[in-house]
Enzyme design. Structure first.
Site, PDB file in Angstrom:
ATOM      1  N   HIS A 237       0.750  -1.381  -0.060  1.00 21.58           N
ATOM      2  CA  HIS A 237       0.003   0.019   0.027  1.00 21.58           C
ATOM      3  C   HIS A 237       0.777   1.073   0.110  1.00 21.58           C
ATOM      4  CE1 HIS A 237       1.084   0.179   4.115  1.00 21.58           C
ATOM      5  NE2 HIS A 237       0.582   1.236   4.118  1.00 21.58           N
TER       6      HIS A 237
HETATM    7  C1  UD1 Z   1      -1.581   6.745   4.407  1.00 20.27           C
HETATM    8  C2  UD1 Z   1      -0.008   7.151   5.183  1.00 20.27           C
HETATM    9  C3  UD1 Z   1       0.680   5.871   5.508  1.00 20.27           C
HETATM   10  C4  UD1 Z   1      -0.025   4.896   5.968  1.00 20.27           C
HETATM   11  C5  UD1 Z   1      -1.401   4.500   5.240  1.00 20.27           C
HETATM   12  C6  UD1 Z   1      -2.278   3.471   5.788  1.00 20.27           C
HETATM   13  C7  UD1 Z   1       0.579   9.326   4.272  1.00 20.27           C
HETATM   14  C8  UD1 Z   1       1.615  10.165   4.008  1.00 20.27           C
HETATM   15  N1  UD1 Z   1       0.504   8.231   4.255  1.00 20.27           N
HETATM   16  O1  UD1 Z   1      -1.060   6.230   3.120  1.00 20.27           O
HETATM   17  O2  UD1 Z   1       1.651   6.322   6.066  1.00 20.27           O
HETATM   18  O3  UD1 Z   1       0.493   3.633   6.098  1.00 20.27           O
HETATM   19  O4  UD1 Z   1      -2.211   5.584   5.181  1.00 20.27           O
HETATM   20  O5  UD1 Z   1      -3.185   2.821   4.978  1.00 20.27           O
HETATM   21  O6  UD1 Z   1      -0.314   9.924   5.343  1.00 20.27           O
HETATM   22  N2  UD1 Z   1      -8.166   6.501  -0.675  1.00 20.27           N
HETATM   23  C9  UD1 Z   1      -9.512   6.056  -1.088  1.00 20.27           C
HETATM   24  N3  UD1 Z   1     -10.023   5.895   0.076  1.00 20.27           N
HETATM   25  C10 UD1 Z   1      -9.818   6.105   1.313  1.00 20.27           C
HETATM   26  C11 UD1 Z   1      -8.555   6.641   1.713  1.00 20.27           C
HETATM   27  C12 UD1 Z   1      -7.618   6.708   0.507  1.00 20.27           C
HETATM   28  O7  UD1 Z   1      -9.753   5.565  -2.044  1.00 20.27           O
HETATM   29  O8  UD1 Z   1     -10.548   6.064   2.389  1.00 20.27           O
HETATM   30  C13 UD1 Z   1      -7.122   6.651  -1.930  1.00 20.27           C
HETATM   31  C14 UD1 Z   1      -7.127   7.974  -2.645  1.00 20.27           C
HETATM   32  O9  UD1 Z   1      -7.052   7.756  -4.012  1.00 20.27           O
HETATM   33  C15 UD1 Z   1      -6.023   8.659  -1.919  1.00 20.27           C
HETATM   34  C16 UD1 Z   1      -5.206   7.253  -1.814  1.00 20.27           C
HETATM   35  O10 UD1 Z   1      -5.927   6.361  -1.374  1.00 20.27           O
HETATM   36  O11 UD1 Z   1      -5.440   9.475  -2.687  1.00 20.27           O
HETATM   37  C17 UD1 Z   1      -3.938   7.481  -0.788  1.00 20.27           C
HETATM   38  O12 UD1 Z   1      -4.674   7.793   0.415  1.00 20.27           O
HETATM   39  P1  UD1 Z   1      -3.772   8.630   1.479  1.00 20.27           P
HETATM   40  O13 UD1 Z   1      -4.541   8.756   2.542  1.00 20.27           O
HETATM   41  O14 UD1 Z   1      -3.304   9.871   0.744  1.00 20.27           O
HETATM   42  O15 UD1 Z   1      -2.563   7.842   1.652  1.00 20.27           O
HETATM   43  P2  UD1 Z   1      -2.276   6.081   1.970  1.00 20.27           P
HETATM   44  O16 UD1 Z   1      -1.657   5.544   0.857  1.00 20.27           O
HETATM   45  O17 UD1 Z   1      -3.471   5.564   2.608  1.00 20.27           O
END
Ligand code: UD1
Length: 387
Positions: A237
């Protein structure tokens, strides 16, 4: 009974933070019985918002409804962090908590820590002192910055204590060894003299609770038609794994080599889903991609897999505690003790087997990290009040 009401604000927002918060909530409830007036404010930044990334953890772990939802949502790092900074500042100005507790290394962690520190509210950092020494990881930037904004640095291991000492944060209570319960010799602690404390790992607290509950409640093996030790588990992830197509393709190739001819279960994070659609290299046809699963299902899947391949920090340790061999899909890890024990091997070093060195006792505390964290937080705040 304490003479003054004290308020702890906890800020959570991403999947692993809901899990890390769970034992803290229990420890706050227990402390309230002992010390009386202890108020808690729970803030959800909204960084994770899908039901499968957020609600399922609240439901399963019985976490109460947050007092505030900041509605951060997804976005570039600057935009997402800025929103968390701005909105959490508004909450802190209104509620004036005595301590702000932040967890791990996400944008929710750094956003809330920065807001609190600028308001001179002590920041308590749960899971302080971890380092990958790779500033290309957003998490590394978040960790380093949050640690240097914090007044109470709650470390899960000796390695974390040493990392902080190397950055000049040398005021380690009890010499950096696991702090005895009831420890009282706190000395002066404030923003300019932060306390570094080895409390053990809250994730161990959680796992001890979850294993039995997962066995009783989870039906994931039946639903997927799996028998114990007949499959491998895969999770990917991190931005560092998925955002660079070359690196993602390299991980896919390595997973295919390690798991050739075997069934693999792959609960896929939304970030990974998008990246995988774009990558040319594909996983072999015995890899079953499923939706993200809840906490009890992942514990069950992990405990019963013959091997896990993951880039998650939490799962490296869960594998170590559950004695499931792990291959970490990264070039380095913050959790060096799992590698030293032999249960975890970095993907570049994996040659098809594990050599288990030792696992007499866990090197991440004793399963009561949360109790120590809340006890020390209350004591230090009470001490300040008296001065
Ligand atoms: C974040 C944390 C990471 C942690 C991870 C746990 C940061 C920089 N990174 O990464 O350290 O290990 O969470 O999962 O804070 N998205 C959805 N639905 C959601 C949430 C996210 O579709 O409920 C998708 C979106 O396209 C989003 C992408 O996932 O842009 C990334 O989400 P984001 O919260 O930015 O970072 P994670 O990769 O989840």
């Amino acid at each position: 009974m304490t003479e003054f009401p004290m308020t702890i604000a906890s800020v959570i927002g991403a999947r692993p933070q809901f899990i890390k918060y769970f034992p803290i909530a229990g420890a706050i409830a227990a402390a309230r019985k002992r010390v009386g007036a202890l108020r808690e404010i729970l803030v959800h930044t909204g960084q994770h918002y899908d039901d499968s990334m957020s609600k399922v953890f609240f439901d399963e772990l019985g976490i109460r409804e947050p007092d505030y939802h900041l509605g951060a949502g997804s976005g570039n790092h600057g935009a997402q962090t800025a929103l968390i900074l701005k909105e959490s500042e508004a909450v802190f100005l209104k509620e004036r908590p005595d301590v702000v507790m932040v967890y791990g290394d996400t944008n929710s962690t750094i956003g809330a820590a920065l807001a609190a520190a600028k308001l001179h509210i002590p920041v308590a950092h749960v899971e302080a002192g971890l380092r990958s020494f790779n500033k290309r990881m957003p998490e590394e930037i978040n960790r380093v910055a949050t640690d240097h904004l914090s007044t109470l640095l709650f470390c899960p291991s000796m390695t974390a204590i040493r990392n902080l000492a190397a950055e000049g944060m040398t005021h380690a209570l009890h010499g950096g060894a696991l702090i005895p319960e009831g420890f009282d010799d706190l000395g002066d602690v404030d923003m300019n003299r932060p306390a570094v404390v080895n409390v053990g790992d809250v994730m161990e607290d959680v796992l001890r609770h979850s294993v039995e509950t997962a066995k009783a409640r989870s039906r994931v093996l039946e639903t997927l038609g799996l028998t114990p030790k007949s499959y491998l588990l895969l999770t990917v992830h991190r931005a560092e794994s998925t955002d660079d197509p070359e690196q993602f393709a390299h991980i896919v190739r390595r997973v295919n080599e390690i798991s050739a001819g075997k069934t693999v279960i792959f609960p896929m994070h939304p970030r990974t889903k998008k990246a995988y659609a774009a990558v040319r290299e594909k996983l072999h046809d015995r890899v079953r991609i499923i939706e993200p699963v809840g906490h009890f299902d992942i514990v069950m899947l992990l405990a019963n897999s013959s091997l896990v391949m993951t880039d998650s920090g939490g799962m490296q340790k869960e594998a170590y505690w559950l004695k499931t061999p792990c291959v970490t899909l990264r070039d380095r890890t913050e959790w060096v003790e799992t590698v030293e024990s032999g249960w975890n091997v970095l993907m570049k070093d994996y040659r098809g087997s594990h050599t288990i060195a030792e696992q007499a006792t866990s090197r991440y505390g004793d399963g009561n990290a949360a109790g120590r964290i809340v006890d020390l937080t209350v004591k230090i705040c009470r001490g300040k009040e008296k001065r």
